[in-house]
Design a protein around this motif. Structure first.
Motif, short mmCIF file in Angstrom:
data_model
loop_
_atom_site.label_atom_id
_atom_site.label_comp_id
_atom_site.label_asym_id
_atom_site.label_seq_id
_atom_site.Cartn_x
_atom_site.Cartn_y
_atom_site.Cartn_z
N UNK A 1 4.85 -12.19 54.21
CA UNK A 1 4.34 -11.61 52.96
C UNK A 1 3.07 -12.32 52.51
N UNK A 2 3.01 -13.62 52.68
CA UNK A 2 1.82 -14.38 52.28
C UNK A 2 0.61 -13.97 53.11
N UNK A 3 0.80 -13.78 54.39
CA UNK A 3 -0.30 -13.32 55.26
C UNK A 3 -0.74 -11.93 54.82
N UNK A 4 0.21 -11.04 54.59
CA UNK A 4 -0.12 -9.69 54.12
C UNK A 4 -0.86 -9.71 52.80
N UNK A 5 -0.43 -10.60 51.90
CA UNK A 5 -1.11 -10.72 50.60
C UNK A 5 -2.55 -11.17 50.77
N UNK A 6 -2.79 -12.14 51.67
CA UNK A 6 -4.17 -12.60 51.89
C UNK A 6 -5.03 -11.48 52.48
N UNK B 1 -13.65 -12.51 58.34
CA UNK B 1 -13.12 -13.84 58.14
C UNK B 1 -12.58 -14.38 59.46
N UNK B 2 -12.36 -15.66 59.52
CA UNK B 2 -11.71 -16.24 60.69
C UNK B 2 -10.22 -16.00 60.55
N UNK B 3 -9.55 -15.80 61.67
CA UNK B 3 -8.11 -15.52 61.64
C UNK B 3 -7.35 -16.62 60.91
N UNK B 4 -7.82 -17.85 60.98
CA UNK B 4 -7.12 -18.94 60.29
C UNK B 4 -7.12 -18.73 58.77
N UNK B 5 -8.11 -18.00 58.24
CA UNK B 5 -8.14 -17.73 56.81
C UNK B 5 -6.99 -16.81 56.39
N UNK B 6 -6.48 -16.04 57.31
CA UNK B 6 -5.35 -15.16 57.01
C UNK B 6 -4.02 -15.91 57.11
N UNK B 7 -4.03 -17.02 57.82
CA UNK B 7 -2.80 -17.75 58.09
C UNK B 7 -2.52 -18.90 57.12
N UNK B 8 -3.52 -19.29 56.36
CA UNK B 8 -3.32 -20.42 55.45
C UNK B 8 -3.98 -20.15 54.11
N UNK B 9 -3.49 -20.87 53.12
CA UNK B 9 -4.05 -20.74 51.76
C UNK B 9 -5.42 -21.34 51.69
N UNK C 1 1.91 -4.96 58.55
CA UNK C 1 1.36 -6.31 58.47
C UNK C 1 0.95 -6.61 57.03
N UNK C 2 0.24 -5.70 56.39
CA UNK C 2 -0.20 -5.94 55.03
C UNK C 2 0.99 -6.04 54.07
N UNK C 3 2.04 -5.29 54.32
CA UNK C 3 3.24 -5.35 53.47
C UNK C 3 4.10 -6.58 53.79
N UNK C 4 3.84 -7.21 54.93
CA UNK C 4 4.62 -8.37 55.33
C UNK C 4 6.00 -8.03 55.83
N UNK C 5 6.15 -6.82 56.35
CA UNK C 5 7.48 -6.39 56.80
C UNK C 5 7.65 -6.45 58.31
N UNK C 6 6.61 -6.84 59.02
CA UNK C 6 6.70 -6.91 60.47
C UNK C 6 5.91 -8.10 60.99
N UNK D 1 17.83 -20.32 57.74
CA UNK D 1 17.68 -18.90 57.44
C UNK D 1 16.27 -18.43 57.78
N UNK D 2 16.12 -17.14 57.87
CA UNK D 2 14.82 -16.56 58.21
C UNK D 2 14.00 -16.19 56.99
N UNK D 3 14.47 -16.58 55.80
CA UNK D 3 13.74 -16.25 54.58
C UNK D 3 12.33 -16.85 54.59
N UNK D 4 12.18 -18.03 55.16
CA UNK D 4 10.85 -18.65 55.20
C UNK D 4 9.89 -17.82 56.05
N UNK D 5 10.41 -17.19 57.11
CA UNK D 5 9.57 -16.30 57.92
C UNK D 5 9.12 -15.10 57.11
#
Length: 79
Positions: free
Chosen positions: A16-21, A71-79, A50-55, A7-11
């Motif tokens: 959403x996690x990226x948008x939250x960061x 920040x470095x882009x990697x900071x947006x992609x990981x916890x 992007x910030x809402x995590x809807x696209x 399923x695409x739920x993980x995507x």
């Protein structure tokens, strides 16, 4: 080679996690959405999605947002 979940739920969760960061960093810096999307030279609707995590975000968009947020882009992609 690992396989992707069926399923695409993980995507959706990852977007959403990226948008939250992004949102956490923006608020921590005392910035508005408008100040970020204007400084990044991206459309309001693109930034908000992007910030809402809807696209899905283009890497160029994430690079611009990361640069504006200092920040470095990697900071947006990981916890």
């Amino acid at each position: 080679m690992p396989t992707l979940p069926d399923d695409d739920e993980w995507l959706a969760r990852e977007r959403r996690a990226i948008g939250d960061r992004i949102r956490v960093r923006r608020v921590r810096d005392g910035r508005t959405q408008e100040s970020v999307f204007l400084a990044a030279d991206i459309a309001r609707s693109a930034y908000q999605a992007v910030e809402a995590g809807t696209a899905d975000a283009r890497i160029t968009t994430l690079l611009k947002i990361a640069h504006v947020l200092g920040v470095h882009v990697s900071d947006l992609l990981r916890d």
